[in-house]
Design an enzyme around this catalytic site. Structure first.
Site, PDB file in Angstrom:
ATOM      1  N   PRO A 286     -22.864  -6.647  42.687  1.00 57.08           N
ATOM      2  CA  PRO A 286     -23.569  -5.769  43.628  1.00 57.08           C
ATOM      3  C   PRO A 286     -23.597  -4.334  43.110  1.00 57.08           C
ATOM      4  CG  PRO A 286     -21.340  -6.147  44.393  1.00 57.08           C
ATOM      5  CD  PRO A 286     -21.507  -6.977  43.139  1.00 57.08           C
ATOM      6  N   ARG A 324     -37.298   7.296  44.469  1.00 57.67           N
ATOM      7  CA  ARG A 324     -37.523   6.064  45.248  1.00 57.67           C
ATOM      8  C   ARG A 324     -38.689   6.179  46.238  1.00 57.67           C
ATOM      9  NH1 ARG A 324     -34.690   3.439  48.164  1.00 57.67           N
ATOM     10  NH2 ARG A 324     -34.956   1.408  47.190  1.00 57.67           N
ATOM     11  N   TYR A 328     -41.348   3.537  44.961  1.00 56.03           N
ATOM     12  CA  TYR A 328     -41.339   2.261  45.705  1.00 56.03           C
ATOM     13  C   TYR A 328     -41.858   2.411  47.131  1.00 56.03           C
ATOM     14  CZ  TYR A 328     -37.623   1.339  42.244  1.00 56.03           C
ATOM     15  OH  TYR A 328     -36.878   1.235  41.106  1.00 56.03           O
ATOM     16  N   CYS A 353     -45.471  19.029  40.361  1.00 61.14           N
ATOM     17  CA  CYS A 353     -46.938  19.100  40.383  1.00 61.14           C
ATOM     18  C   CYS A 353     -47.565  17.714  40.321  1.00 61.14           C
ATOM     19  CB  CYS A 353     -47.415  19.964  39.224  1.00 61.14           C
ATOM     20  SG  CYS A 353     -46.703  21.597  39.323  1.00 61.14           S
TER      21      CYS A 353
HETATM   22  N1  LLP Z   1     -27.390  -7.423  38.340  1.00 61.85           N
HETATM   23  C1  LLP Z   1     -28.540  -7.311  37.658  1.00 61.85           C
HETATM   24  C2  LLP Z   1     -28.750  -8.154  36.468  1.00 61.85           C
HETATM   25  C3  LLP Z   1     -29.525  -6.403  38.081  1.00 61.85           C
HETATM   26  O1  LLP Z   1     -30.670  -6.300  37.394  1.00 61.85           O
HETATM   27  C4  LLP Z   1     -29.291  -5.599  39.223  1.00 61.85           C
HETATM   28  C5  LLP Z   1     -30.291  -4.648  39.685  1.00 61.85           C
HETATM   29  C6  LLP Z   1     -28.064  -5.741  39.897  1.00 61.85           C
HETATM   30  C7  LLP Z   1     -27.132  -6.667  39.427  1.00 61.85           C
HETATM   31  C8  LLP Z   1     -27.709  -4.940  41.098  1.00 61.85           C
HETATM   32  O2  LLP Z   1     -28.601  -5.147  42.143  1.00 61.85           O
HETATM   33  P1  LLP Z   1     -28.291  -4.503  43.584  1.00 61.85           P
HETATM   34  O3  LLP Z   1     -27.023  -5.124  44.101  1.00 61.85           O
HETATM   35  O4  LLP Z   1     -28.148  -3.041  43.413  1.00 61.85           O
HETATM   36  O5  LLP Z   1     -29.476  -4.873  44.393  1.00 61.85           O
HETATM   37  N2  LLP Z   1     -34.206   0.896  41.300  1.00 61.85           N
HETATM   38  C9  LLP Z   1     -34.428  -0.083  42.351  1.00 61.85           C
HETATM   39  C10 LLP Z   1     -33.462  -1.254  42.252  1.00 61.85           C
HETATM   40  C11 LLP Z   1     -33.543  -1.960  40.940  1.00 61.85           C
HETATM   41  C12 LLP Z   1     -32.511  -3.045  40.792  1.00 61.85           C
HETATM   42  C13 LLP Z   1     -32.421  -3.494  39.396  1.00 61.85           C
HETATM   43  N3  LLP Z   1     -31.424  -4.492  39.125  1.00 61.85           N
HETATM   44  C14 LLP Z   1     -34.326   0.630  43.694  1.00 61.85           C
HETATM   45  O6  LLP Z   1     -34.166   1.835  43.719  1.00 61.85           O
HETATM   46  O7  LLP Z   1     -34.483  -0.015  44.738  1.00 61.85           O
END
Ligand code: LLP
Length: 431
Positions: A286, A324, A328, A353
Site C-alpha cells: 500500500p 492531481r 486526474y 501559465c
Molecule cells: N505497487 C505497485 C506496483 C504500484 O504501481 C503502486 C502504485 C502501488 C503498489 C501503490 O498503490 P496505492 O496503494 O498507492 O494505490 N499518481 C496516482 C497513483 C498512481 C499509482 C501508481 N502505482 C494518483 O495520484 O492517484
C-alpha cells in the site's frame, strides 16, 4: 468554527486548523508557503490499523506491509514507517537509495516496476533485496544475465496481470486489465514461470499482482486471486517447489471527498480466506492508504479576481506543487486555516501559465482573500513526489509534525537549486 476533528491528525483549535498540536499558521509563518505538512502520528495510525487487521484476521499467516515509496518518498516519512516495522516497495534506483538512507535493509525491500534497467537490477542484487517483481520475459532474461555476471541467484516474483476489471476513479490508475502495459499477460504466465524455474541464475520465489489504485472493495482482489491461485497449483504440480511469497500489491482507497475508504477489516478477512492453506508469506504494497490523509498542502491566497462571471482565488501553490487536480481531475478538500466569514463559489487556481493549473473548480468556500492561508487536504500521497519545477518554480518545503513539535524535513528549493546542474557556458565535445 470551534473545536473539531476534520481528518484524524487535523483539527480546529479556537477556529485555527492544527496538525496534531501545532497550528498550521505557525508553520506557514516559520517555513513559508507553499509547504506540505505531514502528521507522523497519522502515518503510524494508518500503518497500525492495517497491520492489526491483518494480524488478527490471519494470525498464522506470515505477512508484511511494504510501503510503496512512490506515494511519499520523504526520508522522515520513510523512517517513521521503518520504525513501525514496515518494509518498502520501490520502483527505481532513486527509491532504492532513499530506502537505504532511511534505514531499510535489503530484506526489507521488494523491487517492482515495469522498466528496470540492467544497472538498477544489478544494484538491487548488490543490496540483496527480498525479491524482484519481474514484469516481462525480457526482464527475466536480463536479470538472469545480470545475476550470472555477479555469481548470484536472483530471487524473482513474477507480476502476473490477472486481467480483471477494476472500478477506480481514473483510467490512469487502473493497471490490472487485459492489454495494460503492466505485468505478464495472464496467458503467458505459465510459460514465463517455467522459464524462470529453469534459468540458472534466478529462483522463482513468488507471484505478484497489483490491480490498480484507490480501490475501496475487496471484490476485484478476490477475482484476481481466483486467477492467480490456479496458476500456483499448476506450477506446483509441474514441480516448482520454490514459491514462498505472494505479493498482492497496493491499491487501498482513502476518502478525498465522500467516497468510502477501503474497509481494512473486510480486506484482511478476504485475504485471510483467500490465502489460507497456500503456505506462502503474503506481501502488501500500500502507498496511498498509509500516507494520503497524513498530509496537507499549505498555500496562501495571493489575489481574488472576477472574470466572465466567475470568481477566482489565486494561490501561491499551483499544478507544479500538486498536479492531481489537473492531471486526474482529482478532488482535494480545501479549507481556510483560519475561518473567515461569508461564502463564495470559486475556482482555486495557481500561478502557473496554463489554463489547466487549478486546485479546485467551482468550489464552495468561505470568502477568503489575499493573505489567507488554505489547507489542501489528503495531499500526503502523490503530492510532493509528483511536484515539478515547471515555470521554474522551486519545489515546496516538507514539514513533519509529531505531537506538539514540528520540523522541516525537506528545505524549500532555492533559486540556485533550479540551475545547479545546468551550464550557460557550454563545454562542446567534438563528434
Ligand atoms: N505497487 C505497485 C506496483 C504500484 O504501481 C503502486 C502504485 C502501488 C503498489 C501503490 O498503490 P496505492 O496503494 O498507492 O494505490 N499518481 C496516482 C497513483 C498512481 C499509482 C501508481 N502505482 C494518483 O495520484 O492517484
Amino acid at each position: 468554527m470551534g473545536q473539531g476533528v476534520l481528518t484524524p491528525g487535523f483539527a480546529r483549535v479556537d477556529g485555527v486548523l492544527h496538525a496534531d498540536d501545532v497550528s498550521l499558521s505557525q508553520i506557514a509563518d516559520a517555513v513559508g508557503t507553499p509547504a506540505y505538512v505531514y502528521s507522523l502520528g497519522r502515518v503510524r495510525e494508518q500503518y497500525t490499523r492495517l497491520e492489526r487487521a491483518l494480524a488478527s484476521a490471519m494470525p498464522d499467516v506470515p505477512h508484511r506491509v511494504h510501503f510503496s515509496v512512490k506515494a511519499n518518498s520523504n526520508l522522515a516519512v520513510l523512517r517513521t514507517l521503518q520504525e513501525c516495522g514496515a518494509g518498502v516497495d520501490i520502483v527505481s534506483a532513486g527509491e532504492l537509495f532513499r530506502a537505504r538512507e532511511a534505514g531499510f535493509g535489503g530484506a526489507d525491500i521488494v523491487f517492482s516496476g515495469v522498466g528496470k534497467t540492467a544497472e538498477e537490477l544489478a544494484h538491487a542484487l548488490d543490496v540483496q533485496v527480498l525479491f524482484v517483481n519481474v514484469e516481462s520475459e525480457g526482464e527475466l532474461r536480463l536479470l538472469n544475465q545480470v545475476a550470472g555476471d555477479r555469481g548470484v541467484v536472483a530471487p524473482v516474483a513474477l507480476r502476473i496481470n490477472p486481467e480483471v476489471t477494476v472500478e477506480s476513479p481514473h483510467e490512469y490508475i487502473r493497471t490490472g486489465e487485459k492489454g495494460h502495459k503492466f505485468g505478464i499477460p495472464y496467458d503467458d504466465a505459465e510459460h514465463v514461470a517455467m522459464l524462470a524455474h529453469t534459468l540458472p541464475n534466478v529462483e522463482l520465489v513468488g507471484l505478484d499482482m497489483h490491480i490498480g489504485s484507490q480501490i475501496a472493495v475487496w471484490q476485484p482482489y478476490a477475482e484476481a486471486l481466483d486467477r492467480i491461485k490456479p496458476l500456483i497449483a499448476t506450477l506446483r504440480s509441474a514441480g516448482v517447489q520454490s514459491l514462498r511469497f505472494l505479493d498482492l500489491g497496493g491499491g487501498l482507497a482513502v476518502t478525498y471527498e465522500n467516497e468510502a475508504p477501503a474497509d481494512v477489516e473486510q480486506f484482511a478477512a478476504g485475504v485471510a480466506a483467500a490465502v489460507r492453506g497456500l503456505g506462502l508469506s503474503i506481501v502488501f504494497e500500500p502507498g496511498r492508504f498509509l500516507v494520503a490523509e497524513s498530509g496537507v498542502l499549505l498555500a496562501r491566497v495571493l489575489y481574488r479576481k472576477r472574470s466572465g462571471g466567475k470568481d477566482y482565488v489565486i494561490t501561491d501553490a499551483g499544478m507544479n506543487d500538486l498536479v492531481r487536480p489537473s492531471h486526474y481531475q482529482a478532488y482535494h478538500r480545501i479549507e481556510p486555516v483560519s475561518a473567515p466569514h461569508g461564502a463564495i463559489v470559486a475556482d482555486v487556481v495557481g500561478p502557473v501559465c496554463e489554463s489547466g493549473d487549478f486546485l479546485a473548480l467551482a468550489r464552495d468556500l468561505p470568502d477568503v482573500g489575499p493573505g489567507d492561508l488554505l489547507a489542501v487536504f489528503t495531499a500526503g500521497a502523490y503530492g510532493f513526489v509528483m511536484a515539478s519545477n515547471y515555470n521554474s518554480r522551486p519545489r515546496p518545503a516538507e514539514v513533519v509534525v509529531d505531537g506538539d513539535r514540528f520540523a522541516v524535513a525537506t528545505e524549500r528549493e532555492r533559486l540556485e537549486d533550479l540551475v545547479r546542474l545546468e551550464r550557460a557556458h557550454l563545454q562542446w565535445r567534438s563528434a
